[in-house]
Design an enzyme around this catalytic site. Sequence first.
Site, PDB file in Angstrom:
ATOM      1  N   GLY A  12       0.809  -1.223   0.000  1.00  0.00           N
ATOM      2  CA  GLY A  12       0.000   0.000   0.000  1.00  0.00           C
ATOM      3  C   GLY A  12       0.833   1.258   0.000  1.00  0.00           C
ATOM      4  O   GLY A  12       2.055   1.230   0.209  1.00  0.00           O
ATOM      5  N   LYS A  16      -0.370   5.123  -5.805  1.00  0.00           N
ATOM      6  CA  LYS A  16      -1.384   4.761  -6.801  1.00  0.00           C
ATOM      7  C   LYS A  16      -2.224   5.981  -7.171  1.00  0.00           C
ATOM      8  O   LYS A  16      -2.620   6.156  -8.314  1.00  0.00           O
ATOM      9  CB  LYS A  16      -2.311   3.662  -6.244  1.00  0.00           C
ATOM     10  CG  LYS A  16      -1.581   2.374  -5.900  1.00  0.00           C
ATOM     11  CD  LYS A  16      -2.507   1.363  -5.244  1.00  0.00           C
ATOM     12  CE  LYS A  16      -2.977   1.747  -3.857  1.00  0.00           C
ATOM     13  NZ  LYS A  16      -1.920   1.806  -2.824  1.00  0.00           N
ATOM     14  N   GLY A  40      -6.138   5.845   1.394  1.00  0.00           N
ATOM     15  CA  GLY A  40      -5.846   7.279   1.400  1.00  0.00           C
ATOM     16  C   GLY A  40      -4.942   7.528   0.216  1.00  0.00           C
ATOM     17  O   GLY A  40      -3.783   7.131   0.230  1.00  0.00           O
ATOM     18  N   HIS A  41      -5.475   8.107  -0.843  1.00  0.00           N
ATOM     19  CA  HIS A  41      -4.716   8.283  -2.084  1.00  0.00           C
ATOM     20  C   HIS A  41      -4.439   9.766  -2.288  1.00  0.00           C
ATOM     21  O   HIS A  41      -5.364  10.560  -2.448  1.00  0.00           O
ATOM     22  CB  HIS A  41      -5.504   7.726  -3.271  1.00  0.00           C
ATOM     23  CG  HIS A  41      -5.691   6.240  -3.197  1.00  0.00           C
ATOM     24  ND1 HIS A  41      -6.329   5.513  -4.153  1.00  0.00           N
ATOM     25  CD2 HIS A  41      -5.289   5.336  -2.266  1.00  0.00           C
ATOM     26  CE1 HIS A  41      -6.329   4.226  -3.826  1.00  0.00           C
ATOM     27  NE2 HIS A  41      -5.712   4.103  -2.668  1.00  0.00           N
ATOM     28  N   GLN A 223      -5.536  -0.332  -1.486  1.00  0.00           N
ATOM     29  CA  GLN A 223      -4.642  -1.245  -0.774  1.00  0.00           C
ATOM     30  C   GLN A 223      -3.667  -1.835  -1.802  1.00  0.00           C
ATOM     31  O   GLN A 223      -3.393  -1.180  -2.795  1.00  0.00           O
ATOM     32  CB  GLN A 223      -5.391  -2.342  -0.015  1.00  0.00           C
ATOM     33  CG  GLN A 223      -6.167  -1.838   1.182  1.00  0.00           C
ATOM     34  CD  GLN A 223      -7.420  -1.060   0.807  1.00  0.00           C
ATOM     35  OE1 GLN A 223      -8.262  -1.562   0.098  1.00  0.00           O
ATOM     36  NE2 GLN A 223      -7.542   0.152   1.300  1.00  0.00           N
ATOM     37  N   THR A 300      -4.179   7.229   8.946  1.00  0.00           N
ATOM     38  CA  THR A 300      -4.016   7.113  10.395  1.00  0.00           C
ATOM     39  C   THR A 300      -2.879   7.968  10.955  1.00  0.00           C
ATOM     40  O   THR A 300      -2.740   8.063  12.168  1.00  0.00           O
ATOM     41  CB  THR A 300      -3.707   5.649  10.770  1.00  0.00           C
ATOM     42  OG1 THR A 300      -2.508   5.264  10.081  1.00  0.00           O
ATOM     43  CG2 THR A 300      -4.834   4.714  10.378  1.00  0.00           C
ATOM     44  N   ARG A 304       5.132   5.005   8.976  1.00  0.00           N
ATOM     45  CA  ARG A 304       5.181   3.761   8.208  1.00  0.00           C
ATOM     46  C   ARG A 304       6.541   3.098   8.417  1.00  0.00           C
ATOM     47  O   ARG A 304       7.558   3.775   8.551  1.00  0.00           O
ATOM     48  CB  ARG A 304       4.975   4.048   6.714  1.00  0.00           C
ATOM     49  CG  ARG A 304       3.591   4.600   6.382  1.00  0.00           C
ATOM     50  CD  ARG A 304       3.484   4.886   4.887  1.00  0.00           C
ATOM     51  NE  ARG A 304       2.210   5.531   4.553  1.00  0.00           N
ATOM     52  CZ  ARG A 304       2.084   6.462   3.607  1.00  0.00           C
ATOM     53  NH1 ARG A 304       3.116   6.857   2.901  1.00  0.00           N
ATOM     54  NH2 ARG A 304       0.904   6.994   3.361  1.00  0.00           N
ATOM     55  N   VAL A 415       9.466  11.062  -9.436  1.00  0.00           N
ATOM     56  CA  VAL A 415      10.540  11.697  -8.661  1.00  0.00           C
ATOM     57  C   VAL A 415      10.019  12.821  -7.758  1.00  0.00           C
ATOM     58  O   VAL A 415      10.781  13.692  -7.335  1.00  0.00           O
ATOM     59  CB  VAL A 415      11.659  12.223  -9.600  1.00  0.00           C
ATOM     60  CG1 VAL A 415      12.436  11.063 -10.211  1.00  0.00           C
ATOM     61  CG2 VAL A 415      11.089  13.127 -10.696  1.00  0.00           C
TER      62      VAL A 415
HETATM   63  P1  GDP Z   1      -1.451   5.584  -2.439  1.00  0.00           P
HETATM   64  O1  GDP Z   1      -2.278   5.150  -1.292  1.00  0.00           O
HETATM   65  O2  GDP Z   1      -0.798   4.438  -3.155  1.00  0.00           O
HETATM   66  O3  GDP Z   1      -2.179   6.487  -3.402  1.00  0.00           O
HETATM   67  O4  GDP Z   1      -0.249   6.439  -1.828  1.00  0.00           O
HETATM   68  P2  GDP Z   1      -0.338   7.557  -0.664  1.00  0.00           P
HETATM   69  O5  GDP Z   1      -0.948   8.774  -1.221  1.00  0.00           O
HETATM   70  O6  GDP Z   1      -0.956   6.978   0.567  1.00  0.00           O
HETATM   71  O7  GDP Z   1       1.194   7.748  -0.325  1.00  0.00           O
HETATM   72  C1  GDP Z   1       2.110   8.198  -1.266  1.00  0.00           C
HETATM   73  C2  GDP Z   1       2.782   9.474  -0.725  1.00  0.00           C
HETATM   74  O8  GDP Z   1       3.939   9.770  -1.478  1.00  0.00           O
HETATM   75  C3  GDP Z   1       1.902  10.712  -0.847  1.00  0.00           C
HETATM   76  O9  GDP Z   1       2.200  11.585   0.203  1.00  0.00           O
HETATM   77  C4  GDP Z   1       2.332  11.306  -2.186  1.00  0.00           C
HETATM   78  O10 GDP Z   1       2.093  12.704  -2.300  1.00  0.00           O
HETATM   79  C5  GDP Z   1       3.804  11.028  -2.148  1.00  0.00           C
HETATM   80  N1  GDP Z   1       4.445  10.818  -3.459  1.00  0.00           N
HETATM   81  C6  GDP Z   1       3.902  10.280  -4.583  1.00  0.00           C
HETATM   82  N2  GDP Z   1       4.861  10.114  -5.534  1.00  0.00           N
HETATM   83  C7  GDP Z   1       6.011  10.563  -4.990  1.00  0.00           C
HETATM   84  C8  GDP Z   1       7.353  10.631  -5.474  1.00  0.00           C
HETATM   85  O11 GDP Z   1       7.700  10.204  -6.568  1.00  0.00           O
HETATM   86  N3  GDP Z   1       8.281  11.167  -4.614  1.00  0.00           N
HETATM   87  C9  GDP Z   1       7.971  11.613  -3.363  1.00  0.00           C
HETATM   88  N4  GDP Z   1       8.932  12.108  -2.607  1.00  0.00           N
HETATM   89  N5  GDP Z   1       6.706  11.543  -2.885  1.00  0.00           N
HETATM   90  C10 GDP Z   1       5.758  11.018  -3.686  1.00  0.00           C
HETATM   91  P1  IMO Z   2      -3.980   2.593   0.221  1.00  0.00           P
HETATM   92  O1  IMO Z   2      -5.100   2.333  -0.755  1.00  0.00           O
HETATM   93  C1  IMO Z   2      -1.489   1.019   3.425  1.00  0.00           C
HETATM   94  C2  IMO Z   2      -3.343  -1.942   6.059  1.00  0.00           C
HETATM   95  C3  IMO Z   2      -3.499  -1.517   7.495  1.00  0.00           C
HETATM   96  C4  IMO Z   2      -3.365  -2.870   8.180  1.00  0.00           C
HETATM   97  C5  IMO Z   2      -4.113  -3.796   7.217  1.00  0.00           C
HETATM   98  C6  IMO Z   2      -5.558  -4.033   7.562  1.00  0.00           C
HETATM   99  O2  IMO Z   2      -3.903   3.998   0.680  1.00  0.00           O
HETATM  100  O3  IMO Z   2      -2.698   2.047  -0.284  1.00  0.00           O
HETATM  101  P2  IMO Z   2      -7.745  -2.577   7.406  1.00  0.00           P
HETATM  102  O4  IMO Z   2      -8.098  -1.258   8.027  1.00  0.00           O
HETATM  103  O5  IMO Z   2      -7.841  -2.574   5.914  1.00  0.00           O
HETATM  104  O6  IMO Z   2      -8.511  -3.726   8.004  1.00  0.00           O
HETATM  105  O7  IMO Z   2      -6.223  -2.807   7.810  1.00  0.00           O
HETATM  106  O8  IMO Z   2      -4.042  -3.163   5.947  1.00  0.00           O
HETATM  107  N1  IMO Z   2      -3.936  -1.009   5.065  1.00  0.00           N
HETATM  108  C7  IMO Z   2      -3.222  -0.164   4.323  1.00  0.00           C
HETATM  109  N2  IMO Z   2      -1.896   0.119   4.334  1.00  0.00           N
HETATM  110  N3  IMO Z   2      -2.306   1.605   2.522  1.00  0.00           N
HETATM  111  C8  IMO Z   2      -3.624   1.313   2.480  1.00  0.00           C
HETATM  112  O9  IMO Z   2      -4.440   1.778   1.536  1.00  0.00           O
HETATM  113  C9  IMO Z   2      -4.138   0.419   3.435  1.00  0.00           C
HETATM  114  N4  IMO Z   2      -5.374  -0.064   3.691  1.00  0.00           N
HETATM  115  C10 IMO Z   2      -5.221  -0.955   4.684  1.00  0.00           C
HETATM  116  O10 IMO Z   2      -2.483  -0.637   7.901  1.00  0.00           O
HETATM  117  O11 IMO Z   2      -2.017  -3.265   8.204  1.00  0.00           O
HETATM  118 MG    MG Z   3      -2.438   5.453   0.763  1.00  0.00          MG
END
Ligand code: GDP
Ligand code: IMO
Ligand code: MG
Length: 426
Positions: A12, A16, A40-41, A223, A300, A304, A415
């Site tokens: 996760g 994405k 959380g995207h 996820q 949360t 990480r 990047v």
């Molecule tokens: P997702 O759940 O897969 O959409 O990812 P999240 O948004 O939870 O976490 C990715 C984090 O990395 C976010 O804070 C983004 O703004 C940040 N991010 C995305 N791409 C890059 C990158 O290439 N470099 C850096 N430094 N941060 C990035």
């Molecule tokens: P995105 O889409 C990272 C993890 C939780 C825990 C396990 C189970 O942003 O990548 P849950 O609440 O789903 O029952 O928790 O899965 N988890 C994630 N970790 N990114 C996520 O979503 C997650 N969604 C769940 O931390 O280990």
């Molecule tokens: Mg996320």
Amino acid sequence: MPVTIVVGTQWGDEAKGKISDILAENADIVARFNGGDNAGHTVVNQFGTFKQRLIPPGIFNEKAVSVVGPGVVLNLKTITGELQDLASRGIDITDRLWVSPRCQIVLPYHRLIEELTEKAKGDLKTGTTKRGMSPVYADKVSYNGIRLFDLMDREKFLKKVSTQLAIKNPTLEAFGFEALDAEKIVDDELEKFELLRNVVREPFELIHNALIDQAHVLVEGAQSTLLDNTWGTYPYCTSSTTVTGGITAGLGIAPKWVSRVIGVAKAYSGRVGNGPFPTELLDDIGDHIREEGQEYGTVTKRPRRCGWFDAELVRFSSMLNGVSEIALTKLDVLDKLPEIKFSTHYESSETHQTMRYWEGDADALFDCDPVYETMDGWMESTAKTREYSELPEKARNYIERLEGLIGYPISMVSVGPAREEIISKK
Ligand code: GDP
Ligand code: IMO
Ligand code: MG
């Protein structure tokens, strides 16, 4: 063929949201098929910074429709809050949003049951996001769930909630919680449902007409593969099907329509919550990656766990999801490291034989020895680079070594968080 899927290949938070936002610029439909507000995207584009929990990033392309598919579980407070937040920032998408009435809804007892279960498990707890995910999916598969369909008729909804409370209240009381009141739950949920009612419509036909017209449907996974309920590090996983095959059940799209699968992988590894993590770094380097990468949970805010890139896992995820290409993200986070390691494969700590991810369970992963290679770091900033050939040679060597180990082409390198901070690698 019209469907592109963006899927996480690690645990996760691989970015994405960022990759989906880029691809959504050319999409006609952008859809979610799994999970709930545990996701959380993060999207950083010309409209600002957004932390999307339930609404896919099609909203930023005014020609695209956003779809929340039937495999998604809905917290009505979260989705209505997300809609209000977008509207307050000038993005009103009610005309362009379709939410399947088949979506299950998360109710207050789900979060309480999750809380008591996690507490009872002690050291063996999963370390969830506390959004009630496992109880709501458990209710779904045991025919105890409540769907948006049920909210269209107050009496039916009240009857279903009352039935569930007859089963759940004794458990809640036994663990020291107060019994919940069905009328209150129904009133609270219906108040939020009213804000959503106009967009609750089954997207099945809309999607199928789009597929027949060869329109571009982008599916954003939530996820990740190693959190999948079957193929992930069970029981340190999530409750939904997170892999590409889940789009048939979770969105109503048959596999034959999928033409492109983008596996998203960070240039290192990370996970939040409990469970095995063979390449975890519990030292200064792990702390450095956490700070450089701002590795704190989007949902949360938990720090990480960080570690070296793990090729065994990304290779497995790529095979399982049928990826056509990899988007390698957060390369810039490694810019200041003089030496970079990555794990090529695992050996059993007992027999020293090669161990494959899919042969064992989570406990086997606790006991494996990752085998590492080391490369020199590039020690310069990559954030402003836009051409692959302009990346430092050592960074290209790293990317190409990972590509060889994964066995699938890396087509993009990210990047930085912003939409434009991306390098195409042909
Ligand atoms: P997702 O759940 O897969 O959409 O990812 P999240 O948004 O939870 O976490 C990715 C984090 O990395 C976010 O804070 C983004 O703004 C940040 N991010 C995305 N791409 C890059 C990158 O290439 N470099 C850096 N430094 N941060 C990035
Ligand atoms: P995105 O889409 C990272 C993890 C939780 C825990 C396990 C189970 O942003 O990548 P849950 O609440 O789903 O029952 O928790 O899965 N988890 C994630 N970790 N990114 C996520 O979503 C997650 N969604 C769940 O931390 O280990
Ligand atoms: Mg996320």
